[in-house]
Design an enzyme around this catalytic site. Structure first.
Site, PDB file in Angstrom:
ATOM      1  N   THR A 341       0.537  -1.524   0.048  1.00 21.89           N
ATOM      2  CA  THR A 341       0.028  -0.074  -0.084  1.00 21.89           C
ATOM      3  C   THR A 341       1.096   1.499   0.184  1.00 21.89           C
ATOM      4  O   THR A 341       2.155   1.156   0.957  1.00 21.89           O
ATOM      5  CB  THR A 341      -1.098   0.380   1.265  1.00 21.89           C
ATOM      6  OG1 THR A 341      -1.548   0.932   1.072  1.00 21.89           O
ATOM      7  CG2 THR A 341      -0.280  -0.046   2.058  1.00 21.89           C
ATOM      8  N   HIS A 393       3.078 -11.686  14.011  1.00 30.34           N
ATOM      9  CA  HIS A 393       3.787 -11.476  15.154  1.00 30.34           C
ATOM     10  C   HIS A 393       3.813 -13.126  15.190  1.00 30.34           C
ATOM     11  O   HIS A 393       4.775 -13.960  16.033  1.00 30.34           O
ATOM     12  CB  HIS A 393       4.236 -11.130  16.251  1.00 30.34           C
ATOM     13  CG  HIS A 393       5.393 -10.924  16.936  1.00 30.34           C
ATOM     14  ND1 HIS A 393       7.117 -11.942  16.806  1.00 30.34           N
ATOM     15  CD2 HIS A 393       6.114 -10.120  18.159  1.00 30.34           C
ATOM     16  CE1 HIS A 393       7.871 -11.745  17.377  1.00 30.34           C
ATOM     17  NE2 HIS A 393       7.140 -10.725  18.132  1.00 30.34           N
TER      18      HIS A 393
END
Length: 422
Positions: A341, A393
Site C-alpha cells: 500500500t 508476530h
C-alpha cells in the site's frame, strides 16, 4: 414475462444493496442490457435482463438489501409506455398512504386521483432509506417537514414524523452523570450534525480491519530507503521504456520486484495461519491497494515473480482503472499472498498499515522527502522514503521481519540487483 433475480456472485456473497436503477418502470429493455447496479461487500455488480421487453415492475428500491435469488423486477414482452405502468405499480402503495391535511389556502375539491399523490411523492427529494420507511409506515413524504435546509427528507425525518417537537428536542439533550463524563443520547440530524449511512462496502472494510486487529498479533517495523539511485535509473530509462512498452516506468514495479525477492528469502512473510497449521505459499500474488470513492480495494497482480517490469506496470494500471470505474471482478481481488500500500501518494510520511485478510504481512510505502543524511561521513541532502512492514508476530519473528524489510531497502537502493533476483 421474465423475472429479474439477484444472481449468484460468489460463495461468500449472499446479499447486496440496490445501488442504482439504470432503467425506470415503463422503459424498453433489450436482452442482455444492464438495468440495475448491485453493491456487494466486495464489488459492484451489473445485473442484466435475460429477455427483451418492458420493465413493468420494480420490486426493490435503491438502498434496499436484497438476497441472492430474490426477484427484484419484472420484464414483460411488448413496447409499453412509461406513464401507465408506473401509475399502476405505485397505485396500491399510494392508496394506503393518508393524504396530507388541507390548508386554509386550498380550495375544497374532490379527492385527488391516486396517480397524482404518487407524482407528488416522486417530486419530494428524499433518500432511498427514507422512501422505504415512509412506505412501510404509510406516510406521505410531502407531509413531512425535513430538518435539512436543502429540503431533503432523511430517514430521521420520517421516523420523527408525528412526534411532538419536545420529544425530538429531548432526544438530543445531554445526560449528565455524577460518576463519569457527560454522555449524549443519539441525536436527530440538524444543521450541526449530518448523519450518513455507511455503504455496504465501508461496513465490510470496517468489519474486516477490526477482525484483523483482534485476531492477529500485529506488529510494525520501520526502515528508510535512499531513493537516489532508483530515481536516477528511472530518469535515464523512462523515455526508452515508454517507447518500448507504451507505459511509464513507476516505482511500484520496482517495489513489487523487491518484495517478491524478499518473500523468496523469508517465506514465512508469504504465509498464513489456518487453525494450528502454517500454510507457506509457493506463489507470489501481490495485492496492490487502490483508493476509490467507495473505499480501499486490493486487486491482485498474479504471479508477479514471472512478470517483467512492463507487465507489472500494465497490470497495476489496468487494475487501478477497473477499480475506479467499478469494474473489478471477484477474481481480480481473490487469493493475494502479500499486499503493498502506498500512502505516499496522499502525502503520508509514516504509518502502520493493517494487514489484509488472512495474509501475514503488508508493506507500506510513504512520501519521498528531501532530508539530510550521513553519506560516507558527510551530510548530504537525499530523497528519502520511510517504509513500514506490518506483520503477524504469531508466525513471523523480529529477525525475519527486519531481514525482509532490510532486503527490500537494499534492492531499491541498488535497483540493478533486482535483475539478478528476477
Amino acid at each position: 414475462m421474465a423475472e429479474i433475480k439477484v444472481p449468484e456472485l460468489a460463495e461468500s456473497i449472499t446479499e447486496g444493496t440496490i445501488a442504482q436503477w439504470v432503467k425506470k418502470v415503463g422503459d424498453r429493455v433489450e436482452k442482455g442490457e444492464f438495468i440495475v447496479e448491485l453493491e456487494t461487500d466486495k464489488v459492484n455488480a451489473e445485473i442484466i435482463s435475460e429477455e427483451a421487453g418492458v420493465l413493468t415492475q420494480v420490486l426493490a428500491e435503491e438502498g434496499d438489501t436484497v438476497l441472492v435469488g430474490q426477484v427484484i423486477a419484472i420484464v414483460e414482452a411488448g413496447e409499453g409506455s412509461a406513464a401507465a405502468p408506473a401509475a399502476s405499480q405505485e397505485a396500491p402503495k399510494a392508496e394506503s398512504a393518508p393524504a396530507p391535511a388541507p390548508t386554509p389556502a386550498q380550495v375544497p375539491a374532490a379527492p385527488a386521483p391516486v396517480a397524482q399523490e404518487t407524482t407528488s411523492n416522486e417530486r419530494v427529494v428524499a433518500s432511498p432509506a427514507a422512501r422505504k420507511l415512509a412506505r412501510e409506515k404509510g406516510i406521505d413524504l410531502s407531509a413531512i417537514s425535513p430538518v435539512d435546509p436543502q429540503g431533503r427528507v432523511r430517514v430521521q425525518d420520517v421516523a420523527a414524523h408525528g412526534t411532538a417537537p419536545v420529544a425530538q428536542a429531548s432526544a438530543a439533550a445531554p445526560i449528565t452523570t455524577t460518576n463519569g463524563p457527560v454522555v449524549f443520547a443519539p441525536a436527530a440530524e440538524t444543521d450541526r450534525i449530518t448523519i450518513e449511512k455507511m455503504s455496504r462496502r465501508r461496513q465490510t472494510i470496517a468489519k474486516r480491519l477490526l477482525e484483523v486487529k483482534q485476531s492477529t498479533a500485529m506488529l510494525t517495523t520501520f526502515n528508510e530507503i535512499d531513493m537516489t539511485n532508483i530515481m536516477a535509473l528511472r530518469k535515464r530509462k523512462q523515455e526508452e521504456f515508454v517507447k518500448a512498452n507504451d507505459i511509464k516506468l513507476g516505482f511500484m514495479s520496482f517495489f513489487t520486484k523487491a518484495v517478491v525477492a524478499a518473500l523468496k528469502k523469508y517465506p514465512y512473510v508469504n504465509a498464513q495461519i489456518n487453525g494450528d497449521e502454517i500454510h507457506l505459499n509457493n506463489f507470489f500474488d501481490i495485492g496492490i491497494a487502490v483508493s476509490t470513492e467507495e473505499g480501499l480495494v486490493v486487486p491482485v497482480v498474479r504471479d508477479a515473480n514471472a512478470k517483467n517490469f512492463a507487465e507489472i506496470e500494465k497490470d497495476i494500471a489496468d487494475l487501478a482503472k477497473k477499480a475506479r470505474d467499478k469494474k473489478l471482478g471477484l477474481n481480480d481481488m481473490a487469493g493475494g499472498s502479500f499486499t503493498i500500500t502506498n500512502g505516499g501518494v496522499f502525502g503520508s510520511l509514516m504509518s502502520t498499515p493493517i494487514m489484509n485478510g488472512t495474509q501475514a504481512g503488508i508493506l507500506g510505502m510513504h512520501s519521498i522527502v528531501q532530508r539530510p543524511v550521513a553519506v560516507n561521513g558527510e551530510v548530504e541532502i537525499r530523497p528519502m522514503m520511510y517504509v513500514a512492514l506490518s506483520y503477524d508476530h504469531r508466525i513471523i519473528d523480529g529477525k525475519d521481519s527486519v531481514g525482509f524489510l532490510k532486503t527490500v531497502k537494499e534492492l531499491i537502493e541498488n535497483p540493478e540487483d533486482l535483475l539478478l533476483n528476477s
